[in-house]
Motif scaffolding. Structure first.
Motif, PDB file in Angstrom:
ATOM      1  N   VAL A   1      -4.908   2.582  -0.540  1.00  0.00           N
ATOM      2  CA  VAL A   1      -5.817   2.831   0.574  1.00  0.00           C
ATOM      3  C   VAL A   1      -6.905   1.762   0.592  1.00  0.00           C
ATOM      4  CG1 VAL A   1      -7.386   4.500   1.592  1.00  0.00           C
ATOM      5  CG2 VAL A   1      -5.337   5.276   0.411  1.00  0.00           C
ATOM      6  N   TYR A   2      -7.389   1.447  -0.600  1.00  0.00           N
ATOM      7  CA  TYR A   2      -8.418   0.412  -0.677  1.00  0.00           C
ATOM      8  C   TYR A   2      -7.908  -0.894  -0.084  1.00  0.00           C
ATOM      9  CZ  TYR A   2     -11.510  -3.096  -2.658  1.00  0.00           C
ATOM     10  OH  TYR A   2     -12.370  -4.151  -2.800  1.00  0.00           O
ATOM     11  N   LEU A   3      -6.646  -1.234  -0.399  1.00  0.00           N
ATOM     12  CA  LEU A   3      -6.098  -2.491   0.132  1.00  0.00           C
ATOM     13  C   LEU A   3      -6.120  -2.491   1.654  1.00  0.00           C
ATOM     14  CD1 LEU A   3      -4.499  -5.170  -0.214  1.00  0.00           C
ATOM     15  CD2 LEU A   3      -2.440  -3.795  -0.064  1.00  0.00           C
ATOM     16  N   VAL A   4      -5.689  -1.380   2.231  1.00  0.00           N
ATOM     17  CA  VAL A   4      -5.672  -1.331   3.698  1.00  0.00           C
ATOM     18  C   VAL A   4      -7.105  -1.385   4.233  1.00  0.00           C
ATOM     19  CG1 VAL A   4      -4.945  -0.019   5.704  1.00  0.00           C
ATOM     20  CG2 VAL A   4      -3.528  -0.040   3.671  1.00  0.00           C
ATOM     21  N   ALA A   5      -8.013  -0.662   3.573  1.00  0.00           N
ATOM     22  CA  ALA A   5      -9.400  -0.686   4.030  1.00  0.00           C
ATOM     23  C   ALA A   5      -9.973  -2.088   3.899  1.00  0.00           C
ATOM     24  CB  ALA A   5     -10.227   0.300   3.219  1.00  0.00           C
ATOM     25  N   ARG A   6      -9.656  -2.709   2.779  1.00  0.00           N
ATOM     26  CA  ARG A   6     -10.184  -4.045   2.513  1.00  0.00           C
ATOM     27  C   ARG A   6      -9.681  -5.030   3.549  1.00  0.00           C
ATOM     28  NH1 ARG A   6     -14.271  -6.116   1.084  1.00  0.00           N
ATOM     29  NH2 ARG A   6     -14.488  -5.224  -0.982  1.00  0.00           N
ATOM     30  N   SER A   7      -8.397  -4.939   3.867  1.00  0.00           N
ATOM     31  CA  SER A   7      -7.863  -5.900   4.833  1.00  0.00           C
ATOM     32  C   SER A   7      -7.839  -5.301   6.236  1.00  0.00           C
ATOM     33  CB  SER A   7      -6.478  -6.360   4.401  1.00  0.00           C
ATOM     34  OG  SER A   7      -5.766  -5.315   3.834  1.00  0.00           O
ATOM     35  N   PHE A   8      -8.702  -4.321   6.457  1.00  0.00           N
ATOM     36  CA  PHE A   8      -8.731  -3.688   7.777  1.00  0.00           C
ATOM     37  C   PHE A   8      -8.947  -4.674   8.917  1.00  0.00           C
ATOM     38  CE2 PHE A   8     -10.524  -0.977  11.136  1.00  0.00           C
ATOM     39  CZ  PHE A   8      -9.447  -0.124  11.272  1.00  0.00           C
ATOM     40  N   PRO A   9      -9.818  -5.688   8.721  1.00  0.00           N
ATOM     41  CA  PRO A   9      -9.971  -6.664   9.813  1.00  0.00           C
ATOM     42  C   PRO A   9      -8.650  -7.286  10.224  1.00  0.00           C
ATOM     43  CG  PRO A   9     -11.638  -7.016   8.139  1.00  0.00           C
ATOM     44  CD  PRO A   9     -10.725  -5.962   7.604  1.00  0.00           C
ATOM     45  N   LEU A  10      -7.772  -7.504   9.229  1.00  0.00           N
ATOM     46  CA  LEU A  10      -6.468  -8.078   9.542  1.00  0.00           C
ATOM     47  C   LEU A  10      -5.629  -7.081  10.342  1.00  0.00           C
ATOM     48  CD1 LEU A  10      -4.480 -10.448   9.003  1.00  0.00           C
ATOM     49  CD2 LEU A  10      -3.669  -9.132   7.065  1.00  0.00           C
ATOM     50  N   PHE A  11      -5.700  -5.821   9.936  1.00  0.00           N
ATOM     51  CA  PHE A  11      -4.943  -4.800  10.655  1.00  0.00           C
ATOM     52  C   PHE A  11      -5.452  -4.654  12.086  1.00  0.00           C
ATOM     53  CE2 PHE A  11      -2.039  -2.653   7.756  1.00  0.00           C
ATOM     54  CZ  PHE A  11      -2.436  -3.176   6.558  1.00  0.00           C
TER      55      PHE A  11
ATOM     56  N   ALA B   1       0.829  -1.198   0.000  1.00  0.00           N
ATOM     57  CA  ALA B   1       0.000   0.000   0.000  1.00  0.00           C
ATOM     58  C   ALA B   1       0.867   1.253   0.000  1.00  0.00           C
ATOM     59  CB  ALA B   1      -0.919  -0.010   1.215  1.00  0.00           C
ATOM     60  N   MET B   2       1.990   1.203   0.717  1.00  0.00           N
ATOM     61  CA  MET B   2       2.874   2.354   0.751  1.00  0.00           C
ATOM     62  C   MET B   2       3.420   2.669  -0.625  1.00  0.00           C
ATOM     63  SD  MET B   2       4.908   1.634   4.228  1.00  0.00           S
ATOM     64  CE  MET B   2       6.364   2.571   3.854  1.00  0.00           C
ATOM     65  N   GLY B   3       3.757   1.613  -1.361  1.00  0.00           N
ATOM     66  CA  GLY B   3       4.255   1.852  -2.716  1.00  0.00           C
ATOM     67  C   GLY B   3       3.178   2.446  -3.600  1.00  0.00           C
ATOM     68  N   LYS B   4       2.029   1.808  -3.627  1.00  0.00           N
ATOM     69  CA  LYS B   4       0.985   2.249  -4.548  1.00  0.00           C
ATOM     70  C   LYS B   4       0.410   3.590  -4.121  1.00  0.00           C
ATOM     71  CE  LYS B   4      -0.417  -0.632  -7.971  1.00  0.00           C
ATOM     72  NZ  LYS B   4       0.899  -1.124  -8.366  1.00  0.00           N
ATOM     73  N   SER B   5       0.211   3.783  -2.824  1.00  0.00           N
ATOM     74  CA  SER B   5      -0.380   5.033  -2.374  1.00  0.00           C
ATOM     75  C   SER B   5       0.667   6.084  -2.046  1.00  0.00           C
ATOM     76  CB  SER B   5      -1.262   4.798  -1.151  1.00  0.00           C
ATOM     77  OG  SER B   5      -2.459   4.212  -1.554  1.00  0.00           O
TER      78      SER B   5
ATOM     79  N   LEU C   1      -3.547  11.406   0.827  1.00  0.00           N
ATOM     80  CA  LEU C   1      -3.480   9.955   1.035  1.00  0.00           C
ATOM     81  C   LEU C   1      -2.981   9.666   2.436  1.00  0.00           C
ATOM     82  CD1 LEU C   1      -1.978   8.982  -2.388  1.00  0.00           C
ATOM     83  CD2 LEU C   1      -4.210   8.301  -1.555  1.00  0.00           C
ATOM     84  N   GLY C   2      -2.071  10.490   2.889  1.00  0.00           N
ATOM     85  CA  GLY C   2      -1.592  10.354   4.258  1.00  0.00           C
ATOM     86  C   GLY C   2      -2.749  10.484   5.237  1.00  0.00           C
ATOM     87  N   TYR C   3      -3.653  11.412   4.965  1.00  0.00           N
ATOM     88  CA  TYR C   3      -4.856  11.537   5.795  1.00  0.00           C
ATOM     89  C   TYR C   3      -5.590  10.209   5.902  1.00  0.00           C
ATOM     90  CZ  TYR C   3      -5.325  16.592   6.541  1.00  0.00           C
ATOM     91  OH  TYR C   3      -5.162  17.867   6.965  1.00  0.00           O
ATOM     92  N   MET C   4      -5.807   9.627   4.723  1.00  0.00           N
ATOM     93  CA  MET C   4      -6.605   8.388   4.721  1.00  0.00           C
ATOM     94  C   MET C   4      -5.892   7.284   5.475  1.00  0.00           C
ATOM     95  SD  MET C   4      -7.542   8.440   0.719  1.00  0.00           S
ATOM     96  CE  MET C   4      -7.668  10.029  -0.079  1.00  0.00           C
ATOM     97  N   ILE C   5      -4.606   7.165   5.190  1.00  0.00           N
ATOM     98  CA  ILE C   5      -3.841   6.101   5.831  1.00  0.00           C
ATOM     99  C   ILE C   5      -3.825   6.330   7.343  1.00  0.00           C
ATOM    100  CG2 ILE C   5      -1.546   5.121   6.053  1.00  0.00           C
ATOM    101  CD1 ILE C   5      -2.670   4.258   3.488  1.00  0.00           C
TER     102      ILE C   5
END
Lengths: 486, 102, 170, 738
Positions: free
Chosen positions: D294-304, D257-261, D349-353
């Motif tokens: 951001v979508y990836l992190v949101a999508r795998s938010f349960p894992l986080f 996510a860091m790379g893409k976002s 994007l930093g905001y979202m992350i």
């Protein structure tokens, strides 16, 4: 009763019989037909391969032990048969126009190619050292001849000579190992050997077994071109007729892996501590050396030779993770099988492009790929796709293999291997990019468009579709690989 | 009877002589002869192990026969290759056959 | 007595071998090869594998040695060269051969002791040649390798012809 | 009815894919047909996407995560006893993305027609190819959002990576007179390589999850039991120590996510990605590429969130908040209109992350959506401005014999000014977009940004999984960033539109064609109104995304403060740049005030230069050392060694002297030279260096090995035999130990 036994035994052997008949038929027709109708010979050979595939289908999922344990038919053997036949068929398509004005005796070429394919199917099912040795030698001897097939070409016969000398010495060394193994276990049958070695509680045999395994690895490593037994490969790949180079890089290598898997997993599973580390070391060396050396190449066949060496390194990781086959999530062995299949389509595709370009420019230098984009955008795009696959970028074919192999490595705790593998993938981008740079960004040396003849176009289409749609089209094979409990 | 290990040692010696020949001879024909020595070493091993193992089971002898066959086939193909190479370069000195490298 | 015969054959085989790999003159090397092969055939006799000994003399020495001499004749200009028969890396070759031999000796002696006392082995069946023939044709034994071997010979023949035939220009 | 459309979801990425194939296979020579094919592809996706969105809006309870995701397998990859299913799924997050992605893409596609010069003399030579690529790009993003597993997600992720390379480098023949300036081709490569670093890390994460769970489908991965298992199980790594598998996996995924976002420190590619055509920048910045992370992190938010208070969330919060502030400071000092926006994207994007890091899931997704609209608007607006100025420049140049053709930079805001009257539609839509970005009430950006700040503040006040430090940290940094955001936005608007034209080109600018201005107006409408769906009083987004997540209560303090900061920042911006607009040749007043600090900002904190010094230079240096070593020492080593083995000891000593001593002397000289040349690091170019440097090292490795490949087969055999002998020896020495 006796006839029934014969039939029963020959049934599972039908793919080999069909292949043999096809080889003899091509040879005979070549003599009978003479110059005029020689153009039909590839079709005959392809027909024979189609028959072989039909015969192979009838063995789908079966498990049989034949000839008192000399030979078996099981899903992984069938899988390698499929690989051998598919590769041979594609290579025949690639060769049809290749030899125009380069060599006579094309009938013998197809016939011997079918014998090579037969040898690989035999390697896949051999469960006795005698059969293992014999089938390896059958493949080798035919390969020497096919490598030197363009007799007037100095590179071709130099390649054949090197291949022959290296192969003869490597196989004699391997054979010595086999004789030691026979001596210590009293048997040439892999199953019986495993039983004897398993009963050797004190490890008193391990000294001899270790020496034997090391010597066997010389022969097997030669076949799969693992470092440091790889050095013949670049020279031979460069000199051999290009379609046969393609065959060597996929089919012959797959045959080597068939034997490697069969031998280690049938005869030595209980001695795993002794050989897994060895294979892992070979794997690391093979990946790294292959990729590093590829960077320097100016000849695309040599570059692909080194790339093919590196790929063998990735595949060896799968063998290291062989324990992963049972009761877990894919991995090890089915990873090896699928990797080989994915690699087959990808690499044969790349070689098809090489042949098309070679026919147009008469050269294999990477510099002559300059401006390929302008001369035939399809070729450039296809080559791009094949290279993406070789790097392992999803959704292309080899990605699937890498996914299975690397994830089983991680699961078994071989983090180092997985990371070295991934890093090597990144290194490999460097030399593939070199070719792409030529093809896309540099101006062509001449402007004439490059045209693919129909058989080559068919080969290109098939490999391209399979490389891109591997996940979809390879479903039956994926199923077959998952049955393999080798 | 002569102990088994003697045969195996003779075989090992023969094998290593052959190995040396393969690595060190200049002439391709000589290398092929050295390979024949290696194969013979293997056969001595096989027959000795057959004799001192279970002589009723013929695996060792069958293996040896197969090695004969392969050796013959290999020699035929090898010599054919040498002739082809000699035609095009007037030499079969392996050191000088290094068009492709790197 | 057997020891003496054994040593004789061994000397034939090994000395022949050494001559094969050292003789600069290829014809002499080939002659030495024949000598060595005879020694090995003698060892087969000692090991009661009469059939193999016969095959060794008839096929191997008869065919292979002749084949090799034939090739030497074809490429005969090599024979008269002044240079050494060995290449530049012979020193390393010698080292690695010796190291390998030492390793093998070590392993062999560990696995099969050098006992000089009473050595016994099961008796060889009287009709071992017949047994060999049967094994090669037995459906439950080695019929498959036997057949494949014939395929191998056929392919090698075809291949050798393809490679070695004189250029025929149409 | 609903089921019917849901079952068709997989078609959404297929339409643009078909458009891509159609253009490549048939329509390439025909520009009109290509345009229409691309439009049709994305248009159909848009229709279907909105159908699905509104159907789910009507019945959101049907789609509450995670049990009712309805993954539909299309095919499977049986592997061992596990299954790798490849299919699609619709849940609220997907539905929401389907609202945003295809629509914004459609707007950009329509805009592209005018931008790429359809029907004019300046039409791009690769016009059709452009539409093919952006179709494939859209396919990548759409496929990514409908994926039901990490495997498919990764596949589309890589497709996008590839397209970004092709599109950023679209004008690959472009060269600049200034050799320091990065060319499109290099920018494409830089983007590809930098995101690839993230991708490799992410792939390791995927492999880790696959090896632990045996499945990559979201339903399996994020089921309660699996998450529990992952949180309980630990791995021990060298250096990093023991941590739960879930933490490690989350961190590895976050690497992707860091790379893409484009999060710090992998953000360096995004500003250079401006070298691509502007619609591509809009695509990358708004609808597709960077949203994917951001979508990836949101999508795998349960894992986080699986491990309570774990390091992974702290890392996410820190990286996000830091990036937000860091990038917004850089944006203040950029004169290139697109680069300014690029840093603003990084900051947003930093905001979202950061929001995800402190658990403000709903706010993060909300901001993702609103940001996509207003940032697409801003980029397209800037493209319109650039287009206008470029055309003005062409007109001027025609009159004046092409003088200074190369030197003129249409992206530079210092060359603009006074465009309000020349390009009115562009101007007022840009103003709306800027207002939304700055967080002016009641535009979209205000609500979503406010929600993030409120959530962080709430966490600080009322306790949080991560303790109170991280929420406060996030709140503080983001609030500061909000001030800067308002300031630089006002600066941009004023520099571009206010006052008088500072160049002739700006004076001759004209409004862009309708195919460009219409998308601007439509997007402006959304940028203005979208926030009203997420007001704290009637939070429809909360309702839609899932009431499983805690709502953020309205906090008048935060809202008041952020409004004050936004208005204040904008006001300061107006005071500096708007009240008395700069004339041609004026120095930026901020530059005068900040002095050297401004230089640092202008040079983006020298991160690129730092990378050169820390990564690239040593690599190059090593490579040189290697080369030197290798040239002297390893040529034909075996043959040489054999040759030498025969000669006398004295000679051998001489050889030793020659090789080793000479080699050392050379090495020392080389090292000295290298150290002395380290001072001029700045003049080395990043991309060339990263490719050449790493390449050189790798090549040196290869070169080290190459002499072994002598072409003599007996050398090869010797290597094999020696290896065998040495390995056996080693094994026998070790065997008693083993």
């Amino acid at each position: 009763m006796a006839e029934l036994t014969v039939l029963q035994a020959l049934g599972p052997l039908s793919p080999q019989l069909v292949l043999l008949l096809a080889a003899l038929l091509v040879l005979g027709l070549d003599l009978a037909w003479g110059e005029k109708r020689r153009g039909w010979l590839p079709s005959v050979a392809l027909l024979g391969l189609a028959g072989t595939i039909v015969a192979t289908m009838s063995l789908w999922g079966r498990r049989e032990v034949l000839f008192g344990g000399v030979f078996v038919v099981d899903p992984s053997a069938v899988f390698f048969q499929v690989i051998a036949v598919l590769a041979t068929a594609l290579v025949i398509l690639m060769s049809i126009d290749y030899f125009e004005g380069r060599a006579t005796y094309t009938g013998e070429f197809y016939s011997l190619l079918l014998v090579a394919s037969l040898a690989i199917t035999l390697m896949a099912g051999s469960t006795d050292l005698i059969m293992v040795y014999l089938s390896i030698e059958l493949l080798s001897i035919v390969s020497y001849v096919l490598t030197g097939f363009m007799r007037e070409d100095r590179r071709s016969n130099e390649a054949a000579l090197k291949y022959f000398l290296y192969g003869a010495a490597a196989s004699a060394t391997m054979l010595y190992g086999m004789s030691l193994l026979y001596g210590i276990t009293g048997s040439t049958n892999l199953e019986e050997m495993a039983a004897v070695l398993g009963a050797d509680a004190g490890g008193s045999m391990s000294w001899v077994v270790l020496a034997a395994v090391m010597l066997l690895l010389v022969g097997f490593g030669f076949k799969v071109s693992a470092v440091p037994f790889h050095q013949w490969a670049p020279d031979v790949y460069e000199g051999a007729p290009t379609p046969f180079t393609a065959f060597l890089s996929v089919a012959s290598k797959a045959g080597g892996f068939a034997v490697l898997l069969r031998f280690f997993l049938t005869a030595l599973p209980d001695l795993s501590v002794n050989w897994v580390g060895l294979i892992a070391a070979l794997s690391v060396m093979t990946m790294t050396v292959g990729n590093l050396m590829a960077i320097f190449q100016k000849n695309i066949k040599r570059m692909l030779a080194y790339s093919s060496i590196a790929q063998a390194g990735y595949i060896l990781i799968g063998l290291v993770c062989w324990r992963h086959t049972l009761g877990a999530y894919g991995g090890g062995i089915s990873g090896v099988l699928l990797y080989l299949l994915a690699y087959l389509f990808t690499n044969l595709g790349a070689f098809t492009v090489v042949i098309i370009v070679e026919r147009a420019t008469g050269s294999n230098e990477i510099a002559d790929y300059a401006g390929l984009m302008r001369r035939n955008p399809w070729l450039a795009a296809a080559l791009f796709v094949f290279f993406l696959s070789l790097v392992g970028i999803p959704p292309t074919a080899v990605f699937v293999g890498k996914l299975l192999i690397f994830s089983s490595a991680i699961r078994l705790g071989y983090y180092g291997l997985a990371i070295i593998g991934v890093v090597n993938g990144v290194i490999s981008m460097y030399y593939y990019y070199g070719v792409m740079r030529q093809a896309f960004f540099l101006p062509p040396k001449e402007d004439t468009p490059i045209v693919a003849s129909p058989p080559l176009a068919v080969a290109l289409g098939v490999t391209l579709v399979m490389t891109l749609g591997f996940l979809v089209f390879a479903q039956p094979f994926i199923q077959l690989a998952s049955w393999s409990t080798l | 009877m002569i102990p088994l290990s003697w045969y195996v040692l003779v075989s090992a010696a023969l094998f290593c002589i052959g190995l040396f020949g393969v690595l060190a001879r200049r002439n391709a024909v000589a290398i092929l002869m050295a390979v024949e020595l290696m194969l013979n070493a293997v056969n001595v091993n096989l027959v000795a192990f057959w004799r001192y193992g279970e002589p009723q089971a013929m695996a060792g002898q069958v293996f040896a026969l197969i090695v004969f066959t392969v050796a013959a086939a290999e020699a035929a193909v090898g010599l054919a290759l040498f002739i082809a190479i000699y035609r095009s370069r007037d030499t079969v000195a392996v050191e000088e056959i290094d068009l492709m490298k790197g | 007595m057997t020891y003496a015969v054994f040593i004789l054959f061994t000397l034939m085989a090994l000395c022949g071998g050494v001559l094969v790999v050292t003789q600069r003159n290829l014809v002499r090397a080939a002659t030495a090869l024949v000598l060595s092969l005879f020694g090995v055939a003698g060892l087969y006799v000692l090991l009661e594998a009469g059939f193999l000994a016969a095959v060794q003399v008839l096929v191997y020495i008869g065919a292979i040695a002749i084949l090799i001499i034939f090739a030497i004749m074809l490429t005969r200009r090599m024979v008269q060269g002044d240079e050494s028969g060995l290449n530049r890396q012979w020193g390393w070759a010698l080292v690695s051969a010796v190291v390998m031999f030492a390793l093998f000796c070590y392993v062999v002696v560990k696995a099969w002791p050098l006992a000089l006392g009473a050595v016994s082995a099961p008796a060889v069946p009287a009709d071992s040649t017949e047994a060999l023939g049967l094994a090669l044709l037995d459906w439950e034994q080695y019929v498959l390798p036997f057949e494949i071997a014939s395929v191998l010979l056929l392919s090698a023949m075809v291949g050798a012809v393809v490679i070695a035939r004189e250029k025929h220009d149409s | 009815m609903r089921e019917f459309f849901f079952d068709l979801t997989w078609l959404i990425p297929v339409f643009p894919l078909l458009a891509f194939a159609f253009i490549v296979l048939w329509a390439n020579p025909n520009r009109k047909l290509s345009t229409w094919a691309a439009w049709a592809g994305i248009g159909l996706s848009w229709l279907l996407g909105w159908t699905i969105f509104f159907l789910s809006w009507g019945d959101i309870h049907h789609l509450t995560p995670p049990e009712a995701n309805h993954p539909v397998p299309l095919w499977a990859l049986p592997a061992g006893s596990g299954m790798l299913e490849v299919g699609f799924q619709v849940d609220t997050l997907t539905a929401l993305m389907l609202f945003m992605v295809p629509f914004v893409c459609l707007m950009i596609f329509i805009y592209s027609k005018g931008y790429m010069g359809y029907g004019t003399e300046q039409v791009d030579p690769h016009y059709s190819r452009f539409f093919a690529y952006i179709s494939l790009f859209a396919c990548g993003m759409l496929g990514l959002v409908v994926s039901d597993s990490l495997l498919t997600l990764f596949i589309f992720w890589e497709i996008m990576g590839l397209c970004s390379y092709l599109l950023i480098g679209f004008w690959f023949e472009k060269r600049y007179p200034d050799p320091e300036r990065i060319t499109p081709k290099e920018a494409g490569l830089k983007a590809f390589l930098t995101t690839r670093v993230g991708d490799v890390i992410m792939l390791l994460g995927i492999l880790l999850l696959f090896s632990q769970v045996g499945s990559l489908s979201f339903v399996d991965l994020f089921s309660h039991d699996t998450l529990h298992m992952l949180a309980e199980k630990t791995v021990t790594l060298p250096v990093l120590g023991t941590m739960p598998v879930a933490t490690l996996a989350a961190l590895l995924l976050f690497g992707g996510a860091m790379g893409k976002s484009a999060q710090f420190p992998l953000h360096v590619w995004l500003p250079d990605a401006m070298e691509g055509p502007t619609p591509v920048s809009a695509l990358i910045h708004a609808a597709t590429m960077v949203s994917a992370g951001v979508y990836l992190v949101a999508r795998s938010f349960p894992l986080f969130a699986a491990v309570h208070g774990g390091t992974q969330l702290a890392v996410v919060a820190f990286i996000g908040a830091f990036t937000a502030l860091f990038a917004s400071t850089i944006a203040v000092a950029q004169n290139d209109i697109k680069r300014g926006l690029a840093y603003s994207t990084i900051s947003q994007l930093g905001y979202m992350i950061a929001a995800l890091g402190v658990g403000a899931y709903i706010a993060a997704v909300f901001h993702l959506i609103t940001h996509a609209f207003f940032k697409a608007l801003l980029f397209l607006g800037s493209g319109s401005v650039i287009h206008g100025v470029e055309h003005g420049h062409h007109e001027v140049a025609h009159g004046h014999d092409d003088h200074g053709e190369e030197a003129f930079d249409a992206n530079d805001m210092m060359n603009m000014g006074g465009l309000w009257s020349k390009m009115p539609r562009t101007a007022w839509t840009f103003l709306i977009g800027g207002g939304a970005l700055a967080g002016i009430v009641p535009l979209a950006g205000f609500w979503s940004k406010d929600e993030i700040l409120a959530h962080a503040w709430h966490g600080f006040q009322h306790g949080h999984d991560l303790g109170t430090f991280w929420p406060f940290f996030v709140w503080l940094l983001l609030t500061l960033a909000a001030l800067l955001t308002a300031f630089y936005t006002a600066r941009q608007v004023c520099l571009t539109f206010a006052g008088r034209p500072r160049t002739e080109a700006a004076g001759h600018a004209h409004e862009s064609p309708p195919s460009m201005t219409w998308p601007l107006m439509i997007l402006a409408f959304f940028a203005a109104t979208l926030g009203l769906f997420g007001t704290p009083w009637a939070n429809q987004f909360h309702h839609l995304i899932g009431e499983a997540f805690e709502a953020t209560p309205f906090d008048p303090f935060v809202a008041g403060l952020s409004t004050a900061l936004a208005v204040g920042g904008a006001a300061v911006g107006w005071l500096v740049y708007g009240r008395k607009p700069l004339a041609a040749g004026d120095v930026d007043p901020v530059k005068r005030w900040l002095g050297p600090v401004h230089t640092v900002l202008e040079n983006k904190y020298y991160v690129d230069e730092l990378y050169r010094a820390v990564f690239i230079r040593p690599v190059i240096w090593l490579a040189h050392v290697f080369f030197k070593f290798d040239n002297r020492w390893v040529i034909d080593p075996i043959v040489n060694a054999v040759g030498r083995a025969g000669v006398s000891l004295a000679k051998g000593m001489g050889w030793f002297d020659l090789v080793v001593v000479d080699g050392l002397v050379n090495l020392a000289g080389r090292a000295g030279a290298t150290v002395s040349s380290l001072s001029d690091v700045v003049d080395l170019r990043f991309v060339d260096r990263i490719v050449d440097g790493v390449g050189d090292l790798v090549r040196a490795g290869g070169r080290f090995l190459r002499p072994i490949q002598t072409g003599r087969v007996q050398n090869y055999l010797l290597v094999a035999v020696l290896f065998t002998a040495i390995t056996l020896l080693g094994l026998y020495v070790m065997l008693p130990v083993l």
